[in-house]
Write a protein that holds these residues in place. Structure first.
Motif, mmCIF file in Angstrom:
data_model
loop_
_atom_site.group_PDB
_atom_site.id
_atom_site.type_symbol
_atom_site.label_atom_id
_atom_site.label_comp_id
_atom_site.label_asym_id
_atom_site.label_seq_id
_atom_site.Cartn_x
_atom_site.Cartn_y
_atom_site.Cartn_z
ATOM 1 N N GLU A 215 -6.402 52.916 31.099
ATOM 2 C CA GLU A 215 -6.343 51.900 30.059
ATOM 3 C C GLU A 215 -5.234 50.912 30.378
ATOM 4 O O GLU A 215 -4.136 51.299 30.781
ATOM 5 C CB GLU A 215 -6.065 52.561 28.702
ATOM 6 N N ALA B 144 4.025 49.713 33.374
ATOM 7 C CA ALA B 144 4.379 49.993 31.981
ATOM 8 C C ALA B 144 3.172 49.837 31.062
ATOM 9 O O ALA B 144 3.150 50.371 29.962
ATOM 10 C CB ALA B 144 5.507 49.068 31.537
ATOM 11 N N ARG C 35 -2.166 53.319 31.336
ATOM 12 C CA ARG C 35 -2.194 54.677 30.800
ATOM 13 C C ARG C 35 -3.380 55.423 31.356
ATOM 14 O O ARG C 35 -4.428 54.844 31.617
ATOM 15 C CB ARG C 35 -2.394 54.659 29.292
ATOM 16 N N ARG D 77 -5.149 59.340 30.444
ATOM 17 C CA ARG D 77 -5.070 60.527 29.598
ATOM 18 C C ARG D 77 -3.989 60.363 28.536
ATOM 19 O O ARG D 77 -3.330 61.335 28.145
ATOM 20 C CB ARG D 77 -4.776 61.764 30.455
ATOM 21 N N GLY D 78 -3.809 59.130 28.083
ATOM 22 C CA GLY D 78 -2.874 58.886 26.997
ATOM 23 C C GLY D 78 -1.422 58.795 27.425
ATOM 24 O O GLY D 78 -0.550 58.509 26.624
ATOM 25 N N LEU D 79 -1.128 59.023 28.706
ATOM 26 C CA LEU D 79 0.261 58.972 29.158
ATOM 27 C C LEU D 79 0.538 57.665 29.897
ATOM 28 O O LEU D 79 -0.289 57.179 30.658
ATOM 29 C CB LEU D 79 0.568 60.161 30.088
ATOM 30 N N ARG D 80 1.736 57.143 29.663
ATOM 31 C CA ARG D 80 2.133 55.894 30.286
ATOM 32 C C ARG D 80 2.635 56.099 31.696
ATOM 33 O O ARG D 80 3.304 57.079 31.994
ATOM 34 C CB ARG D 80 3.295 55.282 29.488
ATOM 35 N N ILE E 168 2.505 67.708 31.996
ATOM 36 C CA ILE E 168 3.296 66.471 31.927
ATOM 37 C C ILE E 168 3.295 65.929 30.508
ATOM 38 O O ILE E 168 2.283 65.968 29.816
ATOM 39 C CB ILE E 168 2.722 65.429 32.916
ATOM 40 N N ARG E 169 4.453 65.440 30.080
ATOM 41 C CA ARG E 169 4.564 64.916 28.728
ATOM 42 C C ARG E 169 4.798 63.412 28.751
ATOM 43 O O ARG E 169 5.067 62.825 29.792
ATOM 44 C CB ARG E 169 5.716 65.614 27.990
ATOM 45 N N GLN E 170 4.704 62.807 27.570
ATOM 46 C CA GLN E 170 4.859 61.347 27.469
ATOM 47 C C GLN E 170 6.281 60.925 27.840
ATOM 48 O O GLN E 170 7.233 61.661 27.631
ATOM 49 C CB GLN E 170 4.544 60.927 26.019
ATOM 50 N N ALA F 117 8.871 54.685 26.010
ATOM 51 C CA ALA F 117 8.337 53.378 26.414
ATOM 52 C C ALA F 117 9.404 52.555 27.109
ATOM 53 O O ALA F 117 10.577 52.645 26.783
ATOM 54 C CB ALA F 117 7.836 52.631 25.182
ATOM 55 N N PHE G 127 -6.890 62.454 23.370
ATOM 56 C CA PHE G 127 -5.551 62.553 23.958
ATOM 57 C C PHE G 127 -4.540 62.110 22.911
ATOM 58 O O PHE G 127 -4.597 60.977 22.429
ATOM 59 C CB PHE G 127 -5.430 61.659 25.193
ATOM 60 N N GLY H 139 -1.394 61.624 23.227
ATOM 61 C CA GLY H 139 -0.362 60.718 23.700
ATOM 62 C C GLY H 139 0.988 61.385 23.855
ATOM 63 O O GLY H 139 1.935 60.762 24.320
ATOM 64 N N GLU H 140 1.078 62.683 23.496
ATOM 65 C CA GLU H 140 2.352 63.386 23.686
ATOM 66 C C GLU H 140 2.344 64.145 24.999
ATOM 67 O O GLU H 140 3.329 64.187 25.714
ATOM 68 C CB GLU H 140 2.605 64.353 22.526
ATOM 69 N N THR H 141 1.203 64.743 25.304
ATOM 70 C CA THR H 141 1.054 65.416 26.584
ATOM 71 C C THR H 141 -0.198 64.866 27.254
ATOM 72 O O THR H 141 -0.973 64.141 26.643
ATOM 73 C CB THR H 141 0.857 66.935 26.427
ATOM 74 N N THR I 44 -0.436 55.666 20.291
ATOM 75 C CA THR I 44 -0.778 56.282 21.562
ATOM 76 C C THR I 44 -2.033 57.158 21.553
ATOM 77 O O THR I 44 -2.569 57.440 22.612
ATOM 78 C CB THR I 44 0.394 57.145 22.049
#
Lengths: 399, 377
Positions: A58, A136, A139, A141-144, A375-377, A380, B9, B11-13, B78
């Motif tokens: 994304e 930055a 994304r 899987r929701g992770l940046r 892995i975690r977020q 930002a 998802f 957004g935390e993991t 997120t």
């Protein structure tokens, strides 16, 4: 979840072409302002077309923040460029005249080089910042993703590497490629996991094989010509060698892309494979160029005819009392020029850029992907400055 | 609507939850269920649902909750829910009113307006104040030899642009004509304090025009000699061009254009047609500057003609001829680099009326020699 995740690319030609045309027309109508939104929308398309394990990437950037970043950059650059350019022009006036002595000729040459190189640090700075911004705003899987600050460090290193490569006639190109990529990779994060670039720069020499062959052919041709006094060898060897080296350059880029990707490690656990092929990429370029030439000619002819026809009609109805001949004569070349650039830009994006991206993405695999679950977020990256400088300076990222 | 599965998802993991996306409670809420979720379920109201835009996958829909109010996109909401089930997607598209809405943070408009104003004023100050002032200073500081060299290069470029395959091919070099031209320049400049070493040439080209280049270079096109009905007309035009030379107009303009062209291309960017926009803007800008310079050069010419006792009526006649020519294609004054020609003819006529005694600048014989300057000797 599988232990390895292959990359997939789902993008199609016609929707992207339509998106490009739509945003390009809006850009023209708004005198260039929409370009920030246009670029963002095209990135959203390409990012969302890229997936692993059916989870799409994304792109979260917005046109608005790009526009705001550009406005700030313009204040700084207006002052910098306006003054620097005029001072350079003032000293560069000598460039126009015939040099009267060797020293003057040297001074002229120096003037030209300084003019060109004055912009280099700014470009490099913008290049790093642009990559940082893209990271930055990416994304999966929701992770940046994210990148640490370090643009000035990059500028200094890049200038050093460029000088070394130049002074060694390109022999240290692999060193430059490797260490610049390592500088950026080692500052890149996915969530709270850090990337590390491993491997050795000398391993990239294998990728230069075809550049060496091409240059070698040219030297052989030169030697035979010098020996036999006949111009044929330099012509034949020169042309063959030139194209060999040109494809060699593509081959080097693909080789280093594969090598550098295979030697990236995420969080000490996750690694990658990359099997992009030079033949495929060169093929995409050749087929794409031919298709652009043919399609561009046909579409361009139709569009110009339609426009000219429409204008001729307008000219006799609405612009009766103006000197309508001049009006039409002036507008047709301008519109043809715009149409040409629209078609060329769109066709290039769809037939070459997107196909190369698709090829590269489909040949990447994430190994040991189970580790991704841990892995975690990441926090930002505030103030990744939306590429203001990169936009203003038009730093050439393909998308 | 029946239940389907979706990929969630938080957004935390990076962990993917295969969730149960369920029929709505009273038709206004999407319920997302999975044992790992807090309380085992999430409720997303329809009006708060947003779909990601410009996606390449038509077979899926990725949903998120209304973004928070920040315009920094790195900070937005997120959690993501992706649905592949076509009937569910169709239902959601029909029942969620704000699916494609873009949420804009508070204060965004003000931010855009204030920053635009800042950027615009920075560019305007540069283009209208700083760059012209710098150009002015530099035009005065530039060493004359360098200016002369530049001027010669400009003339050479123009000669090529007018179709000379080799330099000098357009030069008119009939010796009698050259001698007369020389005499004319001497007569005009004898009473004036001219800093530059004037280099006046005639090009063999039918265009009715004359121009000045930096460092005392003046070029008259043959067409102007053909069109002129008296030597005074040519003298008037020449005096005008000398006026440009003396006030360093071309030098200043070149420096200014170099500064502002870079800025303009920065603003318009590299979109298709951007180059056209820059060219038009630069032409309009250039015109506004040169209009003043033209008026100033006219006044200089008037003074020079008076001092040299050459009738200004010639200049007036020439402007009359020009304005008749121009009728064919009306260029609006804001795009034209010269003030409206009729006004200039009037001004020259007024000077002629109050002017002291005059004497012809050339004899009939000299005038025809000048007209024949492009004939081979």
């Amino acid at each position: 979840m599988t232990a390895s995740i292959p990359g997939h690319y789902h993008g199609k030609g016609s929707p992207l072409f339509a998106l490009y045309l739509k945003t390009a027309v809006l850009t023209i109508l708004t005198l260039g302002i929409y370009r920030f939104w246009g670029k963002t929308r095209i990135r959203k398309y390409i990012w969302s077309a890229t997936s692993g394990n059916n989870d799409s990437f994304e792109y979260t950037g917005t046109g608005l923040e790009k526009f705001l970043g550009f406005l700030i950059a313009i204040v700084v650059l207006a002052i910098y460029l306006g003054i620097v350019q005029m001072i350079l022009f003032y000293f560069g006036l000598a460039v126009f005249g015939e040099p009267q002595s060797d020293i003057e000729a040297l001074a002229q040459l120096a003037g030209i080089y300084i003019t060109v190189f004055a912009a280099v640090p700014l470009f490099l700075f913008a290049q790093y910042r642009a990559r940082r911004y893209r990271m930055a705003r990416t994304r999966w899987r929701g992770l940046r993703f994210g990148m640490e600050t370090g643009a000035w460090g990059y500028v200094l290193r890049a200038i050093g590497h460029y000088l070394l490569t130049f002074l060694t006639l390109g022999l240290l190109l692999p060193r430059q490629t490797f260490y610049l990529e390592k500088y950026m990779t080692d500052r890149t994060w996915y969530g709270d996991a850090k990337f590390v670039q491993v491997g050795k720069w000398t391993a990239l020499y294998r990728g230069m094989k075809h550049i060496f062959i091409g240059v070698g052919l040219m030297i052989v041709g030169l030697a035979i010509t010098a020996f036999t006094q006949s111009p044929a060898p330099i012509l034949i060897f020169g042309i063959v060698g030139y194209f060999w080296a040109l494809i060699g350059l593509v081959s080097y880029r693909i080789f280093s892309l594969n090598y550098l990707t295979r030697h990236k490690v995420l969080d000490k656990e996750v690694s990658f494979t990359s099997d992009a092929s030079t033949a495929e990429v060169v093929g995409i370029y050749i087929v794409g160029s031919l298709a652009i030439a043919v399609l561009g000619a046909i579409l361009g002819y139709i569009a110009t005819t339609v426009v000219a026809g429409a204008l001729a009609g307008l000219g006799t109805v609405a612009f009766e009392d103006l000197s309508n001949i001049n009006f039409v004569v002036f507008l047709v070349p301008v519109l043809s020029y715009i149409i040409f650039f629209l078609l060329f830009g769109g066709l290039f994006l769809v037939l070459i850029t997107q196909k190369v991206i698709a090829h590269v993405v489909s040949n990447v695999t994430v190994l040991n992907a189970d580790h991704l679950d841990t892995i975690r977020q990441r926090a930002a990256d505030k103030g990744a400055d939306a590429e203001g400088f990169a936009d203003a300076l038009d730093v050439g990222a393909a998308v | 609507m029946s239940a389907c599965s979706g990929r969630y998802f938080g957004g935390e993991t990076g962990q993917r939850l295969t969730v149960q996306v369920d029929a709505f409670v009273n038709g206004t809420t999407l319920v997302i269920a999975h044992e790992d979720l807090p309380n085992g379920r999430l409720s997303w109201p329809f009006s708060e649902l947003r779909a990601l835009s410009d996606g390449a996958r038509k077979d899926q829909l990725t949903l998120t909750l209304r973004a928070d109010t920040s315009d920094d996109s790195a900070l937005v909401e997120t959690a993501r829910l992706t649905i592949d089930d076509d009937p569910t997607i169709a239902v959601l598209r029909r029942h969620c009113p704000n699916l494609t809405k873009r949420d804009v943070g508070k204060g965004t408009v003000w931010k855009v307006v204030s920053r635009s104003a800042m950027a615009l004023s920075a560019v305007a100050v540069m283009i209208f104040v700083i760059v012209p002032a710098l150009a002015d200073t530099m035009a005065r500081l530039i060493p004359i030899e360098r200016e002369v060299r530049w001027g010669k290069a400009v003339v050479a470029q123009i000669e090529r642009a007018f179709g000379a395959t080799e330099l000098g091919a357009l030069h008119c070099e009939n010796p009698e004509g050259l001698a007369v031209l020389d005499a004319m320049v001497t007569r005009l400049t004898s009473g004036a304090d001219v800093v530059y070493d004037l280099n006046v040439q005639v090009f063999n080209h039918p265009m009715v025009n004359a121009f000045a280049a930096p460092g005392g270079q003046v070029v008259i096109m043959r067409g102007l000699l053909d069109k002129a009905s008296s030597a005074e007309e040519v003298a008037g035009v020449l005096a005008h061009e000398i006026g440009h030379v003396e006030s360093r107009d071309v030098t200043r303009n070149g420096l200014r254009a170099a500064g502002s062209a870079g800025l303009l291309s920065l603003v318009f960017g590299d979109f298709a047609g951007g180059t056209v926009a820059v060219l038009v803007a630069e032409a309009a800008l250039n015109a506004s500057y040169t209009r003043e310079a033209e008026a100033e050069a006219d006044r200089y010419a008037h003074r020079m003609l008076e001092t040299a006792q050459v009738s200004a009526r010639g200049l007036a006649t020439f402007f009359d001829v020009l304005s008749n020519e121009e009728r064919g294609l009306e260029i609006p004054e804001y795009l034209s680099s010269h003030p409206a020609t009729e006004g200039r003819a009037e001004a020259a006529k007024r000077v002629a009326q109050v002017q002291g005694s005059t004497r012809p600048i050339l004899t009939e014989k000299e005038w025809s020699a000048l007209k024949g300057i492009c004939k081979k000797a």
